[in-house]
Design an enzyme around this catalytic site. Sequence first.
Site, PDB file in Angstrom:
ATOM      1  N   CYS A   1     -27.733 -54.424 -32.503  1.00 23.70           N
ATOM      2  CA  CYS A   1     -27.003 -54.616 -33.778  1.00 23.70           C
ATOM      3  C   CYS A   1     -27.411 -54.272 -34.972  1.00 23.70           C
ATOM      4  CB  CYS A   1     -26.660 -56.281 -33.512  1.00 23.70           C
ATOM      5  SG  CYS A   1     -26.247 -56.949 -32.183  1.00 23.70           S
TER       6      CYS A   1
ATOM      7  N   ARG B   1     -28.952 -46.834 -33.401  1.00 19.39           N
ATOM      8  CA  ARG B   1     -29.417 -47.956 -32.463  1.00 19.39           C
ATOM      9  C   ARG B   1     -28.995 -48.566 -31.350  1.00 19.39           C
ATOM     10  NH1 ARG B   1     -32.709 -50.798 -36.196  1.00 19.39           N
ATOM     11  NH2 ARG B   1     -32.459 -53.008 -35.191  1.00 19.39           N
TER      12      ARG B   1
ATOM     13  N   TRP C   1     -24.197 -54.847 -30.173  1.00 20.46           N
ATOM     14  CA  TRP C   1     -24.382 -54.544 -28.811  1.00 20.46           C
ATOM     15  C   TRP C   1     -24.423 -55.907 -27.933  1.00 20.46           C
ATOM     16  CZ3 TRP C   1     -28.335 -55.305 -25.064  1.00 20.46           C
ATOM     17  CH2 TRP C   1     -28.581 -54.182 -24.306  1.00 20.46           C
TER      18      TRP C   1
ATOM     19  N   ASN D   1     -27.499 -60.682 -36.426  1.00 20.25           N
ATOM     20  CA  ASN D   1     -28.163 -60.014 -35.420  1.00 20.25           C
ATOM     21  C   ASN D   1     -29.129 -60.905 -34.645  1.00 20.25           C
ATOM     22  OD1 ASN D   1     -27.150 -57.578 -36.204  1.00 20.25           O
ATOM     23  ND2 ASN D   1     -28.927 -56.719 -37.208  1.00 20.25           N
ATOM     24  N   GLY D   2     -29.247 -61.123 -33.587  1.00 23.78           N
ATOM     25  CA  GLY D   2     -30.183 -62.024 -32.623  1.00 23.78           C
ATOM     26  C   GLY D   2     -29.507 -62.721 -31.815  1.00 23.78           C
TER      27      GLY D   2
ATOM     28  N   GLU E   1     -43.002 -40.434 -18.272  1.00 21.98           N
ATOM     29  CA  GLU E   1     -41.998 -40.113 -19.225  1.00 21.98           C
ATOM     30  C   GLU E   1     -41.012 -39.046 -18.775  1.00 21.98           C
ATOM     31  OE1 GLU E   1     -41.536 -41.527 -21.920  1.00 21.98           O
ATOM     32  OE2 GLU E   1     -40.839 -40.015 -23.304  1.00 21.98           O
TER      33      GLU E   1
ATOM     34  N   LYS F   1     -37.081 -39.769 -19.269  1.00 15.64           N
ATOM     35  CA  LYS F   1     -36.434 -39.073 -20.101  1.00 15.64           C
ATOM     36  C   LYS F   1     -35.067 -38.533 -19.513  1.00 15.64           C
ATOM     37  CE  LYS F   1     -37.141 -39.956 -23.385  1.00 15.64           C
ATOM     38  NZ  LYS F   1     -38.369 -40.701 -23.770  1.00 15.64           N
TER      39      LYS F   1
ATOM     40  N   GLU G   1     -32.718 -41.688 -18.600  1.00 17.25           N
ATOM     41  CA  GLU G   1     -32.207 -42.060 -19.728  1.00 17.25           C
ATOM     42  C   GLU G   1     -30.777 -41.236 -20.085  1.00 17.25           C
ATOM     43  OE1 GLU G   1     -34.999 -44.276 -22.692  1.00 17.25           O
ATOM     44  OE2 GLU G   1     -35.651 -42.221 -22.315  1.00 17.25           O
TER      45      GLU G   1
ATOM     46  N   HIS H   1     -47.798 -41.766   0.714  1.00 16.74           N
ATOM     47  CA  HIS H   1     -47.618 -43.357   0.978  1.00 16.74           C
ATOM     48  C   HIS H   1     -46.010 -43.654   0.414  1.00 16.74           C
ATOM     49  CE1 HIS H   1     -51.824 -43.654   1.322  1.00 16.74           C
ATOM     50  NE2 HIS H   1     -52.031 -42.901   0.450  1.00 16.74           N
TER      51      HIS H   1
ATOM     52  N   LYS I   1     -31.800 -48.340 -29.239  1.00 19.88           N
ATOM     53  CA  LYS I   1     -32.849 -47.885 -29.888  1.00 19.88           C
ATOM     54  C   LYS I   1     -33.946 -48.854 -30.050  1.00 19.88           C
ATOM     55  CE  LYS I   1     -35.379 -44.424 -31.581  1.00 19.88           C
ATOM     56  NZ  LYS I   1     -35.867 -43.574 -30.786  1.00 19.88           N
TER      57      LYS I   1
END
Length: 610
Positions: A2, A27, A74, A99-100, A483, A487, A490, A506, A605
């Site tokens: 948010c 964000r 969000w 926010n929160g 990574e 990427k 995502e 394995h 973000k």
Amino acid sequence: MCGIVGAIADRDVVPVLIEGLKRLEYRGYDSAGIAMVVGDEVRRVRRTGRVAEMEAAAQAEHFSATLGIGHTRWATHGGVTEANAHPHISHGALALVHNGIIENHEAQREKLAALGYVFESQTDTEVIAHLIHHHQQQGLDLLAALQAAVKELTGAYALAVVSKAEPQHLVAARMGCPLLVGLGIGENFVASDVSAILQATRRVIFLEEGDTVDVTRTGVTVFDATDSRVERKVHVSDVSLASLELGPYRHFMQKEIHEQPRAIADTIEAAVDAGGFPATLFGKNAESILRQITGVQILACGTSYYAGLTARYWIEAITGLPCSVEIASEYRYRAAYANPKHLVVTISQSGETLDTMEALKYARSLGHLHTLSICNVPESAIPRASELVCYTRAGAEIGVASTKAFTTQLAALFQLTVVLGRLHGKVSDQEEAQYLEELRHLPGSVQHALNLEPQIAAWAERFALKQNALFLGRGLSYPIALEGALKLKEISYIHAEAYPAGELKHGPLALVDATMPVVFIAPNDRLLEKVKSNMQEVRARGGELFVFADQDSHFSESAGVHVIRTPRHTGVLSPVVHTIPVQLLAYHTALARGTDVDKPRNLAKAVTVE
Ligand code: G6P
């Protein structure tokens, strides 16, 4: 997640709010809204989807005002609906953005419902609007009503509130979520992130935990958690507007990938200027602290966690100190081993990630004495709560998928490694000089890797048709495989997994057939021969190999084996250079699939909630 922006001025603030919300889009959010005081009315427009849709609706209604607040939401409590979007309004008289997360919202809701308040949303936020309104009804002014209300809340919040009863005031409060005040000339602002108001001012006051603030057109008065007036320092933000603009690039992610040589050069500049690795790179008192420590505990989330995994290889090999790395959200809820002499290193691009912040607090509660933050955002919560700090100088990172923040974190962590190695007698003067030389060449090597983009884009056309991908690496290349897989999933939504190549037999080998692309991160290091055996195992099962190798690796392409070579082996820093091709592969695959590269679905973000 948010974002908040608010403004009070003698000009129309609607364009300021909308521009601010656009700057906060990076964000991650799923709805947006603004509310303003116009005469004796509070007016509001909210939309699910993009800020641009909300902007069109605001324009259609010819909104204009000198006092207003805006929000990108969000969803946490309650689905993605217009009714749940902020601002929330109480009795047509007061509007609020938040926010929160408010933990005691259910108890508050019951209490307010008993007082006759009717709820229109499923959010925890709406209770705050009604609570402040209730206190106003008891005769308090807006600021006092806000101060009374926040004392009844538990949880985390950044709040901005306007009321038609007091059109000369914008009030705000902060606890657990960032909030700042922007100081203009004859106009003032509040925002959760400086990028939202950079268009209007660079002079900012970062509110502290528990602060409330009364903002008028010409004045800002801050109060601490006891409601006593306090002075807070005015900072001049050095976030560049250019870093918030796309320039000639198609996406921020592409721009940020290409900014890496500059970002790394800036991050290592102080060491290069010093001609070595002084402990002061990590703060004034760093030397005595870093000398005392007997181990390192790294805590982070997401991509930052993979930077930590890479650092473990460096720290244990170069300093001889034990190093553990743990995902912050796991660490904070387990009875972890704590050695007071182990340095807690948090890594966070945003400096706001809630789990990392809570893990840091938890580590302290377990007895850890010393903490160090590697962070990209000056004055953000995590570095402020840490004893030692090293700021990466990546500049604002807008793309949700982290790129330049990661490679600059690696550069910072490598510097930390050499500092520790030196202070603990494991790095000689000659080795220090050699590490500096390698670091100095890093921006150039990264630039060379960027030049591989056309070849990687050609691979990406093929990846775009796949449903799955496997990324393998060994040693220092294993975190880079992780990574690379992160990427790809995502931003292209292709299912991708990473394994240490030695683990192939394995489990993951069972997934390999002719439809499975297998990416190998294979620099020319001492594990290369082992990695080549792993490649044979994949090839023998019909898997198609996509190998990122070094120029001097001596292996060639053949049927089902594709090779792209980075210019030369960069030794211990090869993970940084090999990150570039996996970033570009993900970017071009996403491009080919037509996804929203900078704002991938469901992701944010800065993850400021659990
Ligand atoms: C989110 C972002 C990732 C980031 C992670 C940790 O998931 O989308 O890019 O790696 O949070 O964030 P931090 O700001 O603490 O590095």
